[in-house]
Design a protein around this motif. Structure first.
Motif, PDB file in Angstrom:
ATOM      1  N   MET A   1       2.583   1.614  -3.319  1.00 32.07           N
ATOM      2  CA  MET A   1       1.723   2.067  -4.451  1.00 32.07           C
ATOM      3  C   MET A   1       1.213   3.709  -4.262  1.00 32.07           C
ATOM      4  O   MET A   1       1.375   4.319  -5.107  1.00 32.07           O
ATOM      5  CB  MET A   1       0.684   1.270  -4.664  1.00 32.07           C
ATOM      6  CG  MET A   1       0.920  -0.150  -5.006  1.00 32.07           C
ATOM      7  SD  MET A   1      -0.683  -1.152  -4.770  1.00 32.07           S
ATOM      8  CE  MET A   1       0.068  -2.659  -4.984  1.00 32.07           C
ATOM      9  N   LEU A   2       1.166   3.976  -3.150  1.00 35.24           N
ATOM     10  CA  LEU A   2       0.561   5.231  -2.727  1.00 35.24           C
ATOM     11  C   LEU A   2       1.905   6.379  -2.981  1.00 35.24           C
ATOM     12  O   LEU A   2       1.406   7.547  -3.598  1.00 35.24           O
ATOM     13  CB  LEU A   2       0.432   5.408  -1.227  1.00 35.24           C
ATOM     14  CG  LEU A   2      -1.310   5.327  -0.811  1.00 35.24           C
ATOM     15  CD1 LEU A   2      -1.397   5.407   0.574  1.00 35.24           C
ATOM     16  CD2 LEU A   2      -2.304   6.223  -1.773  1.00 35.24           C
TER      17      LEU A   2
ATOM     18  N   LEU B   1       0.952   6.789  -7.817  1.00 36.47           N
ATOM     19  CA  LEU B   1      -0.119   7.838  -8.082  1.00 36.47           C
ATOM     20  C   LEU B   1       0.844   9.095  -8.475  1.00 36.47           C
ATOM     21  O   LEU B   1       0.216  10.145  -9.075  1.00 36.47           O
ATOM     22  CB  LEU B   1      -0.782   8.149  -6.845  1.00 36.47           C
ATOM     23  CG  LEU B   1      -1.603   7.377  -6.089  1.00 36.47           C
ATOM     24  CD1 LEU B   1      -2.365   7.521  -4.969  1.00 36.47           C
ATOM     25  CD2 LEU B   1      -2.954   6.978  -7.268  1.00 36.47           C
TER      26      LEU B   1
ATOM     27  N   PHE C   1       0.916  -1.196   0.069  1.00 37.14           N
ATOM     28  CA  PHE C   1      -0.097  -0.099   0.042  1.00 37.14           C
ATOM     29  C   PHE C   1       0.855   1.174   0.042  1.00 37.14           C
ATOM     30  O   PHE C   1       0.724   2.201  -0.895  1.00 37.14           O
ATOM     31  CB  PHE C   1      -0.880   0.074   1.239  1.00 37.14           C
ATOM     32  CG  PHE C   1      -2.287   0.578   1.053  1.00 37.14           C
ATOM     33  CD1 PHE C   1      -3.107   0.197   0.092  1.00 37.14           C
ATOM     34  CD2 PHE C   1      -2.621   1.581   2.127  1.00 37.14           C
ATOM     35  CE1 PHE C   1      -4.191   0.927   0.006  1.00 37.14           C
ATOM     36  CE2 PHE C   1      -3.605   2.427   2.041  1.00 37.14           C
ATOM     37  CZ  PHE C   1      -4.497   1.880   1.097  1.00 37.14           C
TER      38      PHE C   1
END
Lengths: 333, 164
Positions: B73-74, B78, B70
């Motif tokens: 990816m964050l 993004l 998580f």
């Protein structure tokens, strides 16, 4: 092992029936007719849809991260289905008899998050990634009230084995169900059910796949059979949590009919086949409630979703856990 | 049968670990970490440590790895940057790990662990629970306290950064 195979076959049949039931429930609630063309009252509609889905091309876009993209649906489904391994079917057919049964179920089902994250990330698509992020945040948050509400049942029954929990509710039908024997569990059940809805990404908690804003979330890029596996996992999760709810709170495979004096209704309606029937019937009633809620309630906002879990459900379930511990202590003394 | 499963799980763990070390893609490495941890849980099951296996799946595979993935990816996807890492110092790393492996292997082989009581797994959880609340009560409470402090600290830090 046999119970596992039983549930595999049952799940596949259930999904076909449930999709039809879902559409008919939706139609009834919205004053429409729903599927009517294929077969009498449209009963063959799902089979037609299924055949169409299986014939579709298995598309993977050029920019996807190939291996995780292809394997993600399989991970989601195996994580959800592994949960079925500990579920009993009836008095004679228990699931895996490991000691930490219920704990294993909750732990292994939580692995489906990994597959969802994989799908969202590998799709290489903003909406998919947002969907996956929402889904993970939601599932991880709601696991806590779910686990705590299950724990209050565990405190009262004193075992993690689902078959033992079912046997503890045996004897006299409805009055012996956990939720009737220990009325405190009504609150736990409500929390369990709400968190269960969130865990299986159902409306009002379907933010991860909300088609009006995210086009379908983490499975936007999937087509054909792989998309079908995602749907299968969603229905699998619904059924798993409904069966679990039926076992924990509503007597499992025990008949609801009590013995009234000389009229041995409970004995008459018990047995292997009838036991299986009662368990699945109770689960299907819970499934119906899930569908009913889906077409009645609007979707929550992300901030409402988080505050519901962290500010309301988690503290209440902690309190319930404490109260159940006191209740158990009072029962023992 | 147990032997075959043992080999299968070992291969799985080794595969996972190799991907973590050799992959240039940090997200793939996170997935491989999950594979490794689930493999280790399988190993625990083979050794009759059933509760430990479930805890391993719940905390490591279901919690830590997911937070890790998580986070990655964050921070990266993004912003539209490529998620690429490099593995350097391969030879020195390989030599050091082989030395550490041999050292551990030697120590474990030469240690006498005693006859070792083989527990039947029928009341494992109960035994562990009782041990936690009697013999190891202080450690148990300390861990709970440290976790609480970490939680409060994390919440405070998160609040600080959102104020700015």
């Amino acid at each position: 092992m046999i119970s596992f195979l039983f549930y595999l076959a049952f799940l596949l049949l259930f999904v076909i029936a449930a999709v039809y039931a879902e559409r008919k429930t939706a139609a009834f609630i919205q004053s429409r007719l729903g599927p009517m063309e294929a077969g009498p009252k449209g009963v063959l509609q799902t089979i037609a849809d299924l055949l169409k889905m299986l014939q579709k091309e298995d598309i993977s876009a050029t920019a996807v991260d190939k291996f995780p993209f292809l394997i993600a649906p399989v991970i989601v489904f195996s994580a959800v289905f592994a949960g079925y391994s500990v579920l009993p079917v009836n008095a004679g057919l228990s699931g895996s008899t490991i000691e930490s049964g219920l704990f294993l179920l909750l732990a292994i089902v939580s692995l489906d998050v990994l597959g969802i994250l994989m799908a969202g990330w590998a799709s290489n698509n903003k909406y998919s990634l947002y969907g996956a992020m929402r889904s993970v945040a939601q599932i991880v948050s709601y696991e806590i009230p779910l686990g705590l509400s299950v724990l209050s049942v565990v405190i009262i029954t004193g075992t993690l084995d689902l078959q033992k929990i079912s046997f503890l509710q045996q004897g006299n039908g409805l009055p012996d169900w956990n939720i009737v024997q220990h009325p405190l569990l009504i609150f736990s059940f409500v929390i369990f059910f709400i968190s269960g809805l969130a865990e299986s990404n159902r409306t009002p908690f379907d933010l991860p796949e909300s088609e009006s804003e995210l086009i379908g979330g983490y499975h936007t890029e999937y087509s054909g059979f792989r998309w079908g596996i995602f749907m299968l996992s969603e229905y699998g999760m619904m059924l798993l949590l409904s069966i679990l709810g039926a076992i924990l709170f509503f007597g499992g495979w025990n008949s609801p009919l009590p013995n009234i004096g000389g009229l041995k209704l409970y004995e008459l309606t018990s047995g292997m086949v009838l036991g299986t029937f009662w368990l699945l019937a109770k689960a299907l009633v819970l499934i119906f409630v899930q569908m009913w809620l889906r077409w009645t309630l609007p979707r929550l906002r992300v901030d409402q979703l988080m505050s519901l879990s962290w500010k309301y459900l988690t503290p209440i379930s902690l309190l319930m856990l404490f109260i159940c511990a006191v209740w158990k202590w009072w029962l023992m003394s | 049968m147990i032997g075959i499963i043992h080999i299968f799980i070992s291969v799985l763990i080794l595969l996972g670990v190799s991907i973590i070390v050799l992959s240039n893609n940090i997200v793939h490495a996170a997935y491989a970490l999950a594979l490794t941890l689930v493999g280790v849980a399988g190993m625990y099951v083979l050794m009759n440590a059933e509760l430990l296996a479930v805890v391993q799946i719940l905390i490591y595979a279901g919690g830590v790895v997911i937070l890790l993935a998580f986070g990655v990816m964050l921070t990266n996807r993004l912003r539209g940057e490529k998620v690429v890492t490099d593995s350097g110092n391969k030879w020195i790393g390989a030599i050091i790990s082989i030395v550490i492996f041999l050292g551990f292997a030697y120590l474990i082989q030469s240690t006498d662990f005693g006859a070792g009581e083989i527990r039947t797994p029928s009341d494992q959880i109960q035994q562990i629970g009782i041990a936690f609340l009697t013999k190891h009560l202080l450690a148990f409470e300390l861990i709970a306290f440290i976790l609480l402090v970490a939680l409060v600290g994390a919440a405070y830090l998160a609040k600080m950064s959102s104020d700015e």
